[in-house]
Write a protein that holds these residues in place. Structure first.
Motif, PDB file in Angstrom:
ATOM      1  N   TYR A 113       0.802  -1.224   0.000  1.00 52.98           N
ATOM      2  CA  TYR A 113       0.000   0.000   0.000  1.00 52.98           C
ATOM      3  C   TYR A 113       0.836   1.275   0.000  1.00 52.98           C
ATOM      4  O   TYR A 113       0.288   2.372   0.121  1.00 52.98           O
ATOM      5  N   ARG A 151      -4.612   5.417   0.412  1.00 50.52           N
ATOM      6  CA  ARG A 151      -3.886   4.183   0.740  1.00 50.52           C
ATOM      7  C   ARG A 151      -4.209   3.723   2.157  1.00 50.52           C
ATOM      8  O   ARG A 151      -4.261   2.522   2.423  1.00 50.52           O
ATOM      9  N   ALA A 176      -5.915   0.120   3.007  1.00 50.86           N
ATOM     10  CA  ALA A 176      -5.215  -0.827   3.886  1.00 50.86           C
ATOM     11  C   ALA A 176      -5.981  -1.109   5.174  1.00 50.86           C
ATOM     12  O   ALA A 176      -5.439  -1.739   6.078  1.00 50.86           O
TER      13      ALA A 176
END
Length: 683
Positions: A353, A539, A543
């Motif tokens: 990520y 991101r 995640a």
């Protein structure tokens, strides 16, 4: 210790002529606590005697109201003492704690076993349908009656005497457990040379240098066993040998041979809890403990844990395989072990990520995250937080805030105590110096959040990890539960709810911490001042399910050990074997360690609040996953109508309504348990 202060000059039992009647911390000395407790206990005994000697027939006012108002000085003294033993313990304070804990238990046990007092309560309970009580009064009467029954009021003869003995002995053992754990954590220092710091972020190095300076260590860097410093090292250090050494010390807290070994205490605690439950007519301690909770009985709690355990095991095995591949690709000629997990998980998170915890920390300045928590409270509940440096504090690191509403009306005082230090027990928690009530005159609460973030060097800001940001919001959710309380009766206020509901207000508040609307405003880089880029926020969101198998198994293993140790007909003589037996039965992965091993499991062995009930966090997580969805369904995470329902039926309501009914009043229905599986990404 200094000579005892004459009681007439003892500020602990005086009316506090301070702003907002706050404790006059600078005037309080350790030697004042014993005489203050003496005076406060005498006053409370007199209060109880006046209730039982009242020649008038029992009424709600002369019995229940009177009980609620009794012991004012004891609440005042205890509010200061118990907070300081958690945040700034000294050997003198610990000595007082060892003496006063069993004495207080004797005192409260004598009240619960007072036949004349119970007769008055039972008389009212028997006539409750004829008393024209409002909803809060009716619930208070029911809870008061059941509390007396659950603390031995109906026992007779030898059983009554034995119950009192057990209660006092348990308090002594639980206090000893807590003090042993604090001694282990306080005495341990993991000293490091410059050459031992490979892989560590600059803020972690700076914090380790600051610790070494404060503790006057032989080497220039040092770590304590506080979770924040341990997890940072385990996540970042490229020295596998040092990670293993620190991890072994961390998971061995409370079981080091010698006078601080908690294992013999646990065996006694479990046996006494089981005996107490049987005296009160329950098959096991878990049956006794879960009766007043949302779950009501052990089978419901077990079903929830079982529902999550299998998918969590499946996910964690997938995660292990991915981490082992990372080890192999990096040339590591070893099998992934527990002390490797956090390090390689961060490597994999960064790879998948483009998320690096050290990079993220640069955007999570403590000051900004506190401001973010305040901002969300303003948007949701119309609260304002003004820093007040003129208010008394119990340590120089503590910040004081006056909390007001949008009309400028006083709501509460909030203390923030954020940094680890010697004498502070590990973990994070919310407490109060004074609770909210209306009976006998309006009193607004004095609430404290306690953290153990690593204190930075003087020339650097305090930077938090993603986990620490969540912790800050979690505990602030508890604080809001205390600050927004709006009930009549003190025993019903704030967080005085069943444990499997009390975590709902804290856990649901976590959701706001990482929302883009909040990050864009408060996650600014400590060096450049630039806001967190949208790509980085994306991101973080992408995640959100990363490592959920590990986190769930780590937690659930602890919850299942707690639950199964208390839901058995016998009591184990050797806790290590008993713990290992449970872990074997549930097929705990060999490459993991439970989040809280029994010898340092303070939640369940340093007191009874969460005993047989550590699962409560999971139950509340079901509520928070479903509860936050109400805002998402409204299309606005600050939706005023949804926020008002949340405030009215949860944060302000204390325990004046059955928690199942309270949740339904907020959500419009019972919780959707499938929301938890969706939140964790298991479906």
């Amino acid at each position: 210790m200094a000579a005892q202060t004459p009681l007439v000059q003892n500020p602990l039992v005086m009316e506090w002529d301070t702003p907002f009647a706050l404790p006059p911390f600078t005037q309080i000395a350790t030697d004042q606590f014993r005489p203050a407790f003496d005076e406060a206990l005498r006053e409370h005994e007199q209060d109880i005697a006046a209730i039982t000697a009242n020649p008038d027939a029992p009424t709600f006012a002369n019995t229940i109201d009177a009980l609620e108002l009794a012991g004012r000085k004891l609440n005042q003294v205890g509010g200061v003492f118990w907070n300081l033993t958690g945040t700034d313990s000294t050997e003198d304070l610990r000595a007082i704690e060892r003496d006063i804990s069993p004495r207080l238990t004797r005192h409260y046990t004598a009240i619960s076993l007072n036949p004349a007092l119970f007769a008055r309560v039972a008389d009212l309970y028997g006539r409750r349908e004829t008393l024209a009580l409002d909803e809060e009064q009716a619930r208070l009467l029911e809870l008061t009656y059941k509390s007396f029954v659950r603390t031995g009021a109906t026992l007779q003869g030898a059983d009554r005497a034995r119950y009192a003995e057990i209660a006092e002995r348990l308090t002594t053992l639980e206090t000893e457990f807590s003090q042993n754990l604090l001694a282990n954590e306080t005495d341990f220092l993991f000293e490091l040379e410059e050459s031992d710091l490979a892989g560590l972020a600059e803020d972690v190095k700076a914090a380790a240098a600051q610790t070494a300076k404060e503790r006057n260590t032989a080497k220039p860097y040092a770590l304590t066993l506080q979770r924040s410093s341990v997890e940072a090292f385990l996540s970042q250090s490229s020295r596998r040998d040092l990670r293993e050494d620190l991890f072994k010390a961390w998971i061995a807290r409370g079981e080091n041979p010698g006078k601080t070994d908690n294992r013999p205490l646990i065996a006694q605690i479990l046996a006494l809890r089981q005996e107490k439950a049987r005296l009160l007519g329950y098959k096991t301690y878990a049956d006794y403990k879960l009766e007043p909770t949302m779950a009501h009985e052990p089978g419901a709690a077990a079903a929830l844990m079982d529902q999550l355990w299998t998918p969590a095991l499946r996910r964690v095995e997938e995660e292990r395989a991915a981490l082992q591949q990372s080890v192999d690709e990096a040339g590591g000629n070893f099998t992934l072990a527990a002390h490797d997990w956090r390090y390689y998980a961060e490597k994999l998170r960064a790879s998948r990520y483009a998320l690096d915890q050290a990079e993220l920390a640069g955007y999570f300045q403590l000051e900004n995250m506190i401001a973010a928590a305040f901002y969300c409270a303003e948007k949701l509940f119309d609260l304002r937080f003004q820093r007040r440096d003129d208010l008394p504090v119990y340590h120089p690191d503590v910040r004081a805030y006056e909390v007001t509403d949008g009309q400028g009306r006083h709501v509460a005082i909030f203390y923030g105590d954020y940094f680890a230090r010697a004498g502070k027990r590990s973990g994070a928690w919310m407490s109060n110096f004074r609770g909210q009530k209306k009976l006998g005159g309006e009193e607004r609460p004095v609430i404290v959040n306690v953290m153990n973030f690593s204190k930075p060097a003087p020339d650097r800001p305090s930077l938090l990890t993603l986990t620490e940001v969540i912790t800050l919001f979690h505990e602030f959710g508890h604080a809001l539960h205390g600050m927004l309380s709006d009930v009549v009766y003190p025993s019903m206020s704030g967080t005085s709810t069943p444990t499997d509901f009390v975590e709902f207000p804290s856990q649901v508040y976590e959701h706001w911490a990482l929302r883009p609307e909040v990050l864009q405003k408060f996650a600014t880089h400590f060096e450049t001042g630039a806001p967190m880029p949208q790509a980085l926020i994306d991101r973080i969101v992408a995640a959100r399910h990363f490592n959920q198998g590990f986190q769930t198994v780590e937690f659930l293993a602890s919850a299942l050990v707690d639950f199964k140790l208390h839901w058995r007909a016998d009591s184990p003589e050797e806790i290590g074997a008993a713990e290992a037996g449970v872990l074997q039965d549930i097929a705990m992965p060999a490459f993991m360690v439970m989040r809280h091993r029994s010898p340092h499991f303070a939640h369940i062995f340093a007191g009874e609040s969460y005993a047989a009930g550590y699962y409560s966090y999971l139950w509340s997580e079901t509520l928070d996953a479903d509860g936050f969805a109400a805002f998402e369904e409204a299309g606005d995470i600050f939706d005023p109508a949804t926020a008002k329902r949340l405030r009215d039926h949860v944060y302000a309501a204390g325990n004046r309504r059955d928690p199942n009914a309270a949740y339904a009043a907020f959500r419009g229905r019972a919780p959707d348990t499938a929301a938890l599986l969706r939140k964790k990404g298991f479906v």
